[in-house]
Design a protein around this motif. Structure first.
Motif, mmCIF file in Angstrom:
data_model
loop_
_atom_site.group_PDB
_atom_site.id
_atom_site.type_symbol
_atom_site.label_atom_id
_atom_site.label_comp_id
_atom_site.label_asym_id
_atom_site.label_seq_id
_atom_site.Cartn_x
_atom_site.Cartn_y
_atom_site.Cartn_z
ATOM 1 N N GLU A 68 9.000 -7.322 9.694
ATOM 2 C CA GLU A 68 9.699 -7.973 10.814
ATOM 3 C C GLU A 68 10.629 -7.002 11.546
ATOM 4 O OE1 GLU A 68 11.719 -11.516 9.342
ATOM 5 O OE2 GLU A 68 9.993 -11.893 8.035
ATOM 6 N N LEU A 69 10.950 -5.888 10.902
ATOM 7 C CA LEU A 69 11.867 -4.930 11.525
ATOM 8 C C LEU A 69 11.127 -3.918 12.398
ATOM 9 C CD1 LEU A 69 14.058 -4.262 8.360
ATOM 10 C CD2 LEU A 69 14.417 -5.975 10.134
ATOM 11 N N PRO A 76 3.853 10.174 10.514
ATOM 12 C CA PRO A 76 2.874 9.464 9.686
ATOM 13 C C PRO A 76 3.496 8.694 8.502
ATOM 14 C CG PRO A 76 2.115 11.695 10.154
ATOM 15 C CD PRO A 76 3.527 11.609 10.628
ATOM 16 N N TYR A 77 4.725 9.066 8.101
ATOM 17 C CA TYR A 77 5.362 8.403 6.954
ATOM 18 C C TYR A 77 6.114 7.133 7.352
ATOM 19 C CZ TYR A 77 4.146 12.528 4.315
ATOM 20 O OH TYR A 77 3.434 13.523 3.696
ATOM 21 N N PHE A 135 6.822 -0.505 7.169
ATOM 22 C CA PHE A 135 6.584 -1.844 7.730
ATOM 23 C C PHE A 135 5.331 -2.516 7.174
ATOM 24 C CE2 PHE A 135 8.706 0.891 10.940
ATOM 25 C CZ PHE A 135 9.960 0.304 10.875
ATOM 26 N N GLU A 136 4.824 -1.990 6.045
ATOM 27 C CA GLU A 136 3.646 -2.598 5.416
ATOM 28 C C GLU A 136 4.057 -3.915 4.738
ATOM 29 O OE1 GLU A 136 0.224 -0.525 4.143
ATOM 30 O OE2 GLU A 136 0.634 -0.797 6.292
ATOM 31 N N ALA A 137 3.260 -4.947 4.957
ATOM 32 C CA ALA A 137 3.554 -6.234 4.318
ATOM 33 C C ALA A 137 2.977 -6.240 2.899
ATOM 34 C CB ALA A 137 2.922 -7.360 5.135
ATOM 35 N N ARG A 175 -1.449 6.465 4.878
ATOM 36 C CA ARG A 175 -0.392 5.585 4.393
ATOM 37 C C ARG A 175 0.233 6.175 3.144
ATOM 38 N NH1 ARG A 175 -0.925 3.766 8.455
ATOM 39 N NH2 ARG A 175 -1.131 1.628 9.212
ATOM 40 N N SER A 176 1.543 6.394 3.195
ATOM 41 C CA SER A 176 2.239 6.794 1.974
ATOM 42 C C SER A 176 2.542 5.529 1.177
ATOM 43 C CB SER A 176 3.512 7.554 2.328
ATOM 44 O OG SER A 176 4.285 6.806 3.249
#
Lengths: 260, 171
Positions: free
Chosen positions: A202-203, A176-177, A182-184, A229-230
């Motif tokens: 993008e990764l 979950p972490y 990858f959060e924009a 979301r952490s």
């Protein structure tokens, strides 16, 4: 007590600190194994990787502080929790007690080293020459870290009933972490616009592809995606961060400027 | 005349640097290792350009100090060290002489890295290029760990003479 430094929020600096702090906190967690690993070779391996990560952190923190005249030491030791920007993933404890769970440690190493390898690959083309040079060195070191972690994930995942159970438990805990990486956001957007580095989003594809291959070889199943979301990359950390900082910072706070 | 003097000072600096040993692998000088990238005379001072081996190499600061102490002891006047990260150091910069010294010291030297050949990451089991035992020369050896007593080395064991040994890992 040496007074804390406060950062003026600046997108370029925050982008760099996310990288530097990821290396710094991951190094701190790995170094907790020193003297406690299951066999001598692993003790040496984990300490070596911690050392590589610490060296990478020093270089990136130096670069991050240069515009405001802050040294790597000031940034490492005198910030408050909200001014650290590592993803929460790296600050989670190695497991219950000290030194913790080897399964969780090697799985997190696989997640983080694969992520950093992809990031360093892209940063070699950074518009910032110093960052590109740091990345060109670090990418070679990351390769050894990825290999080491992947070996263990496969060996333990596709191992005995007990080792497989513990790897799966570690995967259920850590997965979950991963989403946070990858959060924009605006920091990534500004970095991409300036050519400083890639949006971490993008990764995601190449990272997932590598991890799927690894988990498959290890006969492990990631849990269902959750909405959790952490928020470590925004400076909002888990309850574990304060304890790491207390341990990392206490000598500099107790003996300001102390050196040996 | 001035340029001859400058060339002489730079030449003497290179000569004394060939005796500055790496504190972690004292069989090698900093020149054998290939971390001294350049020596130039600038504004009356000698500038020695060093490229660190590993990001976290704890010997970097000790090497800087011994380089400056050696230049000072040779009476070569004011000097400074400049750290240059790019291009990144590679074991390909270790001289042939350095490779021989490593072998004699009991550390298997690194193989050359093919230019531009990125080795794909493979999941276990993985075959790695054979490394010759520095004691008996057998290539019947096995890797015990990719990490050794310093950042630059890995641990091996010879399956013929049964001796453990270190390998300077290619990077």
């Amino acid at each position: 007590m040496q007074a804390s430094i406060r950062l003026q929020r600046d997108e370029r600096q925050q982008y760099l600190l996310r990288i530097g702090d990821t290396c710094l906190i991951q190094a701190q967690r790995l170094s907790e194994w020193t003297g406690h690993a299951p066999v001598l070779e692993e003790d040496i391996a984990l300490a070596n990787m911690a050392l590589d990560l610490l060296g990478q952190a020093r270089a990136v923190l130096t670069l991050a502080g240069s515009a405001q005249g802050l040294s790597e030491d000031q940034l490492a030791f005198l910030r408050e929790e909200r001014d650290y920007f590592n993803p929460t993933l790296v600050e989670l404890p190695n497991g219950e007690g000290r030194p913790g769970d080897f399964a969780l440690t090697v799985l997190r190493n696989a997640f983080v080293s694969t992520f950093l390898q992809l990031l360093w690959q892209r940063l070699q083309a950074s518009s910032d020459e110093e960052l590109a040079a740091i990345a060109a060195k670090a990418v070679k070191e990351a390769r050894y870290h990825v290999e080491h972690a992947a070996d263990w994930v496969v060996r333990l995942g596709d191992g005995t009933e007990e080792s497989r159970r513990r790897m799966q438990a570690a995967l259920d805990k850590l997965w979950p972490y991963v989403a946070e990486l990858f959060e924009a956001d605006a920091v990534d957007e500004a970095a991409a616009d300036a050519g400083l580095g890639p949006r971490w989003a993008e990764l995601r594809e190449p990272w997932l592809a590598q991890m799927q291959a690894l988990l498959q070889a290890a006969t492990l199943q990631p849990p269902a995606v959750s909405s959790f979301r952490s928020t470590g990359r925004q400076g909002v950390h888990s309850e574990h961060m304060g304890y790491i900082l207390a341990e990392m910072q206490h000598l500099q706070r107790a003996y300001p400027g102390g050196a040996w | 005349m001035v340029s001859t003097l400058a060339a002489d000072r730079v030449g003497r600096a290179w000569a004394v640097l060939a005796d500055v040993l790496d504190p972690e692998v004292p069989a090698l000088s900093v020149c054998d290792l290939g971390i001294v990238r350049d020596v130039v005379e600038q504004d009356e001072a000698l500038e020695i350009v060093l490229t660190p081996t590993y990001s976290g190499c704890p010997a970097t600061e000790a090497i800087e100090r011994s380089v400056l102490d050696t230049i000072a002891a040779a009476g070569l006047g004011p000097a400074r060290v400049r750290l240059q990260r790019a291009p990144a150091w590679t074991t390909d910069w270790i001289s042939e002489d350095g490779r021989r010294k490593l072998r004699e010291y009991g550390i298997a030297p690194p193989a050359h890295i093919e230019p531009g050949a990125a080795v794909p990451i493979r999941l276990v089991p993985r075959r790695i290029a054979p490394v010759a035992c520095p004691r008996c020369g057998s290539t019947h050896t096995e890797r015990l760990s990719a990490f050794g007593s310093t950042a630059c080395k890995s641990l091996f064991r010879c399956l013929d003479c049964r001796e453990p040994f270190e390998h300077f890992k290619p990077i």
